[in-house]
Scaffold this active site. Structure first.
Site, PDB file in Angstrom:
ATOM      1  N   ASP A  39       0.858  -1.174   0.000  1.00 23.48           N
ATOM      2  CA  ASP A  39       0.000   0.000   0.000  1.00 23.48           C
ATOM      3  C   ASP A  39       0.905   1.239   0.000  1.00 23.48           C
ATOM      4  OD1 ASP A  39      -2.355   1.673   0.554  1.00 23.48           O
ATOM      5  OD2 ASP A  39      -1.541   1.800   2.590  1.00 23.48           O
ATOM      6  N   LEU A  40       0.373   2.388  -0.403  1.00 20.24           N
ATOM      7  CA  LEU A  40       1.174   3.617  -0.407  1.00 20.24           C
ATOM      8  C   LEU A  40       0.926   4.477   0.835  1.00 20.24           C
ATOM      9  CD1 LEU A  40       1.094   4.767  -4.164  1.00 20.24           C
ATOM     10  CD2 LEU A  40       3.017   3.808  -2.877  1.00 20.24           C
ATOM     11  N   THR A  50      -2.755   0.157  -4.447  1.00 17.14           N
ATOM     12  CA  THR A  50      -3.173   1.410  -3.821  1.00 17.14           C
ATOM     13  C   THR A  50      -4.590   1.817  -4.198  1.00 17.14           C
ATOM     14  OG1 THR A  50      -2.602   3.773  -3.622  1.00 17.14           O
ATOM     15  CG2 THR A  50      -2.123   2.713  -5.720  1.00 17.14           C
ATOM     16  N   GLY A  51      -5.180   2.651  -3.362  1.00 15.88           N
ATOM     17  CA  GLY A  51      -6.456   3.261  -3.704  1.00 15.88           C
ATOM     18  C   GLY A  51      -6.290   4.403  -4.695  1.00 15.88           C
ATOM     19  N   LYS A  89      -8.633  -4.925  -3.083  1.00 15.05           N
ATOM     20  CA  LYS A  89      -7.224  -5.046  -3.444  1.00 15.05           C
ATOM     21  C   LYS A  89      -6.767  -6.484  -3.667  1.00 15.05           C
ATOM     22  CE  LYS A  89      -5.390  -0.788  -1.375  1.00 15.05           C
ATOM     23  NZ  LYS A  89      -4.348  -0.248  -0.478  1.00 15.05           N
ATOM     24  N   ASP A 112      -2.470  -0.487   6.079  1.00 15.50           N
ATOM     25  CA  ASP A 112      -2.759   0.230   7.327  1.00 15.50           C
ATOM     26  C   ASP A 112      -4.223   0.602   7.521  1.00 15.50           C
ATOM     27  OD1 ASP A 112      -2.507   2.250   5.197  1.00 15.50           O
ATOM     28  OD2 ASP A 112      -2.684   3.694   6.837  1.00 15.50           O
TER      29      ASP A 112
END
Length: 270
Positions: free
Chosen positions: A9-10, A43-44, A195, A218
């Site tokens: 994830d970013l 990522t979103g 995801k 997270d």
């Protein structure tokens, strides 16, 4: 050690609190790739505001954007294993009516490479890299195609009532997720989008077994990915619900190189 697929994830995970990749993180990911492991960003964010991080890390692997709605290979637009899941155009336009009774800073729609917004609002300095001229007005006349996602930027206290309203209106035809770290965004995508879909696609294409997938996250939009991975790791700064289903938790936060330090130790790269 078996070669691993590392899904990262970013916001709140790979990026520090200034939305940057630290020198330590870059150094560790170089070691990770030199050791033969595969790293994929999941990522979103849309690709337009995640490609700089993809390039900074020197990646040539597939990337997953829009919380799993798009899995693609930036260097090969004709990659045969890519997929793209979209939201109904009528739903996207109907969401605009929420502004009539709820305070929402901006509603925007992403159509893979195109961006539409009902007004100009900067949630962070990276959202409009080219300034006010980098989007088209979100109107029925301009939005011709089904969008990949619709994002709503509002205050923290409005997120829950907006989510409830969206679910009441559209039921199980949509998913509502969040992303953005310190500037959280509500993202509406088609039902079934998450995801883990993208991670599973990459694993299948590259021949990784589920046990050899390591995922880091997270927030609640990382839930299925952490659950799916053979080794799901949640950041020290992550939400409790995610920590409760994880295989491990980093000792340090995203602002303390928690991901880099964890990988360095776990993969014996020091």
């Amino acid at each position: 050690m078996e070669k691993k697929l590392i899904a990262i994830d970013l916001d709140g995970t790979t990026l520090n609190n200034e939305s940057k990749i630290s020198l330590k993180t870059k150094d560790v990911f170089k070691k990770v790739r030199d050791a033969g492991h595969t790293v994929s960003i999941v990522t979103g964010r849309p690709y337009r505001i995640s490609k700089q991080f993809y390039q900074e890390l020197g990646l040539d692997s597939p990337i997953v954007n829009f919380n799993g709605a798009l899995c693609h290979m930036p260097a090969n637009r004709n990659w045969e294993s890519q997929y793209h899941m979209t939201l109904e155009r009528d739903v996207a336009l109907d969401i605009l009516s929420l502004k009539q009774h709820i305070d929402i800073h901006m509603i925007c729609a992403e159509v893979k490479d195109s961006f539409y917004a009902d007004t100009f609002y900067e949630p962070n300095q990276h959202f409009f890299p080219e300034g006010k001229n980098s989007f088209t007005a979100l109107t029925p006349q301009n939005l011709k195609d089904n969008p990949t996602s619709v994002c709503l930027f509002t205050t923290a206290e409005n997120q829950k009532p907006i989510t409830n309203e969206l679910i009441a209106r559209y039921g199980d035809s949509i998913e509502v997720r969040t992303w953005g770290g310190n500037t959280p965004c509500l993202e509406v995508v088609s039902a079934g989008v998450q995801k883990a879909l993208g991670v599973e696609r990459i694993a299948d294409v590259y021949g990784f077994k589920q046990k050899d997938i390591i995922a880091f996250g997270d927030e609640d939009n990382d839930y299925e990915m952490i659950q799916y991975a053979g080794h799901g790791v949640v950041m020290q700064n992550g939400i409790e619900a995610l920590k409760n289903i994880s295989n491990d938790i980093t000792r340090h936060t995203n602002d303390e190189d928690g991901l880099a330090l964890y990988l360095e130790n776990y993969l014996n790269l020091a």
